[in-house]
Design an enzyme around this catalytic site. Structure first.
Site, PDB file in Angstrom:
ATOM      1  N   ILE A  18       1.099  -1.419  -0.513  1.00  0.00           N
ATOM      2  CA  ILE A  18      -0.509  -0.025  -0.034  1.00  0.00           C
ATOM      3  C   ILE A  18       0.882   1.202   0.188  1.00  0.00           C
ATOM      4  CG2 ILE A  18      -2.415   1.005   1.435  1.00  0.00           C
ATOM      5  CD1 ILE A  18      -3.118  -1.117   2.578  1.00  0.00           C
ATOM      6  N   ASN A 115       1.762   5.488   7.052  1.00  0.00           N
ATOM      7  CA  ASN A 115       1.618   4.060   6.582  1.00  0.00           C
ATOM      8  C   ASN A 115       2.288   2.775   7.069  1.00  0.00           C
ATOM      9  OD1 ASN A 115       0.768   1.939   4.224  1.00  0.00           O
ATOM     10  ND2 ASN A 115       2.587   1.848   3.712  1.00  0.00           N
ATOM     11  N   SER A 164      -4.637   3.623   9.456  1.00  0.00           N
ATOM     12  CA  SER A 164      -5.378   2.761   9.941  1.00  0.00           C
ATOM     13  C   SER A 164      -5.815   0.684   9.315  1.00  0.00           C
ATOM     14  CB  SER A 164      -6.789   3.063  10.444  1.00  0.00           C
ATOM     15  OG  SER A 164      -7.408   2.694  11.723  1.00  0.00           O
ATOM     16  N   SER A 165      -7.068   0.675  10.382  1.00  0.00           N
ATOM     17  CA  SER A 165      -7.698  -0.121   9.151  1.00  0.00           C
ATOM     18  C   SER A 165      -8.611  -0.525   9.733  1.00  0.00           C
ATOM     19  CB  SER A 165      -6.559  -1.568   9.314  1.00  0.00           C
ATOM     20  OG  SER A 165      -6.928  -3.501   9.168  1.00  0.00           O
ATOM     21  N   TYR A 178      -3.411  -6.207  17.960  1.00  0.00           N
ATOM     22  CA  TYR A 178      -3.193  -4.704  16.412  1.00  0.00           C
ATOM     23  C   TYR A 178      -4.453  -3.808  16.142  1.00  0.00           C
ATOM     24  CZ  TYR A 178      -3.433  -3.860  11.138  1.00  0.00           C
ATOM     25  OH  TYR A 178      -2.880  -3.096  10.141  1.00  0.00           O
ATOM     26  N   LYS A 182      -4.235   0.197  15.986  1.00  0.00           N
ATOM     27  CA  LYS A 182      -4.840   1.203  15.281  1.00  0.00           C
ATOM     28  C   LYS A 182      -6.243   1.707  16.015  1.00  0.00           C
ATOM     29  CE  LYS A 182      -2.535  -0.089  11.635  1.00  0.00           C
ATOM     30  NZ  LYS A 182      -2.071   1.275  10.444  1.00  0.00           N
ATOM     31  N   ILE A 211      -6.466  -6.300   1.428  1.00  0.00           N
ATOM     32  CA  ILE A 211      -6.322  -5.442   0.169  1.00  0.00           C
ATOM     33  C   ILE A 211      -5.227  -6.913  -0.176  1.00  0.00           C
ATOM     34  CG2 ILE A 211      -4.395  -4.097  -0.757  1.00  0.00           C
ATOM     35  CD1 ILE A 211      -7.261  -2.986   0.183  1.00  0.00           C
ATOM     36  N   THR A 213      -1.498  -7.334  -1.139  1.00  0.00           N
ATOM     37  CA  THR A 213       0.268  -7.529  -1.496  1.00  0.00           C
ATOM     38  C   THR A 213       1.153  -8.487  -0.736  1.00  0.00           C
ATOM     39  OG1 THR A 213       0.458  -6.613   0.814  1.00  0.00           O
ATOM     40  CG2 THR A 213      -1.069  -5.230  -0.034  1.00  0.00           C
TER      41      THR A 213
END
Length: 273
Positions: A18, A115, A164-165, A178, A182, A211, A213
């Site tokens: 990202i 990020n 964030s998430s 986690y 966030k 996402i 990746t």
């Protein structure tokens, strides 16, 4: 001329995934992009090269986040890199700043994208204290102090965008630490939007869903990828550009009246729950 021509941006964790897509998006709009990385120098070089080959300008800088003095080291590396690129020292302005504002590129900053982050897995009884501390050091503490020490470089009218998430929106017991880290970033975003409004600085968060990746190697399994795609109303997994384009909007003059917001970029994940 792109919408960000004459602007300078810093993207932490900007060499891969990202972060790389964000760096390339900002570069395509004309910003001079500082691509931060922690360990993978080759990936950072490739990101800088990609931006340059597309007609943009960029440089890389390396510092590790989540360690004592990380924010100070990051900004020292930024000052060195921007100085070599523009021939100017870092400057800033307004409340919390130590010097007068610059205009144009100079040595100051217009866009800060926090990020960089690390994952944390495990149910609460499975999380060790050292792992918890690491997740919070990189995901929550580092952005806090990167922003604090960056305010003297960030020009009035600038942009802060925190990644964030989507895990803060629904319960993910296996990602407790986690998600909590966030959540801290989202509260920080809201608070700073109020604090920095008098300088015309907007502060927003972006919350991606799943996402595709290289940090998700499990997506190589077609069944696992299909399951992840089913979370979205579009029945596909997100791509880095899906997030980067939203960041590009928030970084642009078009988002001048948007602050204190957390933009969901999950493809409508969980809308039917």
């Amino acid at each position: 001329m792109g919408k960000l021509s004459g602007k300078t941006a810093l993207v932490t964790g900007g060499s891969r995934g990202i972060g790389r897509s964000i760096a390339e998006r900002l570069g395509s709009e004309g910003a001079l992009v500082a691509v931060h990385y922690a360990f993978n120098e080759q990936a950072a070089k490739e990101t800088v090269t990609a931006i340059e080959q597309a007609g943009g300008r960029a440089f890389s800088l390396r510092t590790e986040l989540g360690v004592p003095g990380d924010a100070e080291a990051l900004w020292a590396a930024f000052d060195e890199g921007i100085g070599e690129f523009t021939g100017a020292a870092g400057t800033g302005a307004g409340p919390g700043a130590d010097a007068d504002a610059g205009t144009g590129e100079g040595g100051g900053l217009d866009i800060l994208v926090n990020n960089a982050g690390v994952a944390g897995h495990g149910l609460i009884h499975e999380v060790e204290e050292a792992d918890f501390d690491r997740v919070f050091a990189v995901n929550a503490k580092a952005p806090f102090f990167v922003i604090k020490h960056g305010l003297k470089r960030l020009r009035d009218g600038g942009r802060i965008i925190n990644i964030s998430s989507g895990v803060t929106k629904v319960a993910f017991p296996g990602m407790t630490s986690y998600a909590a880290s966030k959540g801290a970033v989202e509260v920080l975003t809201l608070t700073l939007a109020q604090t920095l409004g008098e300088r015309g600085i907007t502060v927003n968060a972006v919350s991606p869903g799943t996402i595709e990746t290289d940090i998700h190697p499990w997506m190589a399994d077609p069944d696992a990828k299909a399951h992840a795609a089913s979370f979205s109303v579009f029945n596909r997994v997100g791509q880095p550009a899906d997030v980067a384009d939203v960041v590009g909007f928030l970084a642009s003059p078009d988002a001048r009246w948007v602050t204190g917001q957390n933009i969901d970029v999950s493809g409508g994940s969980g809308l039917g729950l």
